[in-house]
Enzyme design. Sequence first.
Site, PDB file in Angstrom:
ATOM      1  N   ASN A 120       0.659  -0.862  -0.334  1.00  0.00           N
ATOM      2  CA  ASN A 120      -0.277   0.308   0.151  1.00  0.00           C
ATOM      3  C   ASN A 120       0.944   1.374  -0.009  1.00  0.00           C
ATOM      4  OD1 ASN A 120      -1.409   2.230   1.089  1.00  0.00           O
ATOM      5  ND2 ASN A 120      -2.648   0.795   1.425  1.00  0.00           N
ATOM      6  N   ARG A 136      -7.163  12.415   0.502  1.00  0.00           N
ATOM      7  CA  ARG A 136      -5.821  12.922   1.926  1.00  0.00           C
ATOM      8  C   ARG A 136      -4.416  12.627   1.404  1.00  0.00           C
ATOM      9  NH1 ARG A 136      -7.978   9.631   7.050  1.00  0.00           N
ATOM     10  NH2 ARG A 136      -9.773  10.753   6.899  1.00  0.00           N
ATOM     11  N   GLU A 173      -8.879   0.602  -2.902  1.00  0.00           N
ATOM     12  CA  GLU A 173      -9.629   0.057  -2.268  1.00  0.00           C
ATOM     13  C   GLU A 173     -10.717   1.934  -2.104  1.00  0.00           C
ATOM     14  OE1 GLU A 173      -6.875   0.841   1.065  1.00  0.00           O
ATOM     15  OE2 GLU A 173      -6.071  -1.739   0.954  1.00  0.00           O
ATOM     16  N   THR A 207      -8.560   2.789   8.329  1.00  0.00           N
ATOM     17  CA  THR A 207      -9.519   1.911   7.729  1.00  0.00           C
ATOM     18  C   THR A 207      -9.863   1.394   9.293  1.00  0.00           C
ATOM     19  OG1 THR A 207      -9.432   2.187   5.956  1.00  0.00           O
ATOM     20  CG2 THR A 207     -10.993   0.837   6.489  1.00  0.00           C
TER      21      THR A 207
HETATM   22  N1  PXP Z   1      -6.348  -3.681   3.919  1.00  0.00           N
HETATM   23  C1  PXP Z   1      -6.948  -2.687   4.081  1.00  0.00           C
HETATM   24  C2  PXP Z   1      -8.264  -2.712   3.593  1.00  0.00           C
HETATM   25  C3  PXP Z   1      -6.719  -1.122   4.314  1.00  0.00           C
HETATM   26  O1  PXP Z   1      -7.145  -0.126   4.101  1.00  0.00           O
HETATM   27  C4  PXP Z   1      -5.182  -1.092   4.297  1.00  0.00           C
HETATM   28  C5  PXP Z   1      -5.099   0.361   5.226  1.00  0.00           C
HETATM   29  O2  PXP Z   1      -5.137   1.570   3.838  1.00  0.00           O
HETATM   30  C6  PXP Z   1      -4.775  -1.841   4.914  1.00  0.00           C
HETATM   31  C7  PXP Z   1      -4.317  -3.234   4.120  1.00  0.00           C
HETATM   32  C8  PXP Z   1      -3.151  -1.672   5.048  1.00  0.00           C
HETATM   33  O3  PXP Z   1      -2.607  -0.989   6.442  1.00  0.00           O
HETATM   34  P1  PXP Z   1      -1.552  -0.428   7.073  1.00  0.00           P
HETATM   35  O4  PXP Z   1      -1.426   0.075   6.770  1.00  0.00           O
HETATM   36  O5  PXP Z   1      -1.879  -0.393   8.621  1.00  0.00           O
HETATM   37  O6  PXP Z   1      -0.461  -1.591   6.596  1.00  0.00           O
END
Ligand code: PXP
Length: 237
Positions: A7, A49, A70, A101
């Site tokens: 991500n 954002r 997402e 989230t």
């Molecule tokens: N999966 C989803 C559906 C998310 O919304 C997020 C956060 O944006 C993540 C995974 C990744 O989370 P993190 O940034 O805490 O690794």
Amino acid sequence: MIRLGVNIDHVATLRNARGGNHPDPLTVAKALVGSGMDGITIHLREDRRHIRDADAEAVCAWAGKPVNFEMAATAEMVAIAARLKPRGCCVVPERRAEITTEGGLDVANHRDQLRPAVARLKDAGIRVSLFVDPAPEQVEAAAEIGAQVVELHTGAYANGRLGEMERLCAAAELTARLGLECHAGHGLTFANVSPVAALPQVTELNIGHYLIGEAILTGLPAAIAEMKRLMIEARMR
Ligand code: PXP
């Protein structure tokens, strides 16, 4: 084998802090090819954002790795996804004031609102995932409204809540039994990833914030060394 979706939302957070175009999410996505990253995840939030429309366009148009988009189940986001056609969409809940989230989507109590969004995305040829807490009623509801994938929210596990690993294990088993693909993510780190990665039903982990933070620790010394080299070289001319 298990896939890693990276991500890159917080690359955009950093870019936006200065208002310029460095670091650019697409450039970073391209640089990650060959690192072990199997897919790119971006979240186009209603308030834009971090990732912005132009980032989403550019990353989805790039064919280097599968894109996991997402999004909230709004008409605007469904229309954008249907146009950009990422490989997959992960529908997440979104509240304006939240920092990230915070919980899973309440599919069990919003089937009628979510069913048309799932259908529209599938009609556009997109693989649809729903981000849910590891609760049997949520997994069953996701299957019932036609999702092809369930992404289990690992936030409570990452926060150390008691019994959460057992809930994740049971939810992953149920997801597979219902014929859906099982992904997981949120709050995963080097210290807590192993038990989740070991779940045999889980085919993909999506990880963001920790990797970006860790990249500062491992990458900043090299960036400083290059800056210093350029400075010294300038004096020797
Ligand atoms: N999966 C989803 C559906 C998310 O919304 C997020 C956060 O944006 C993540 C995974 C990744 O989370 P993190 O940034 O805490 O690794």
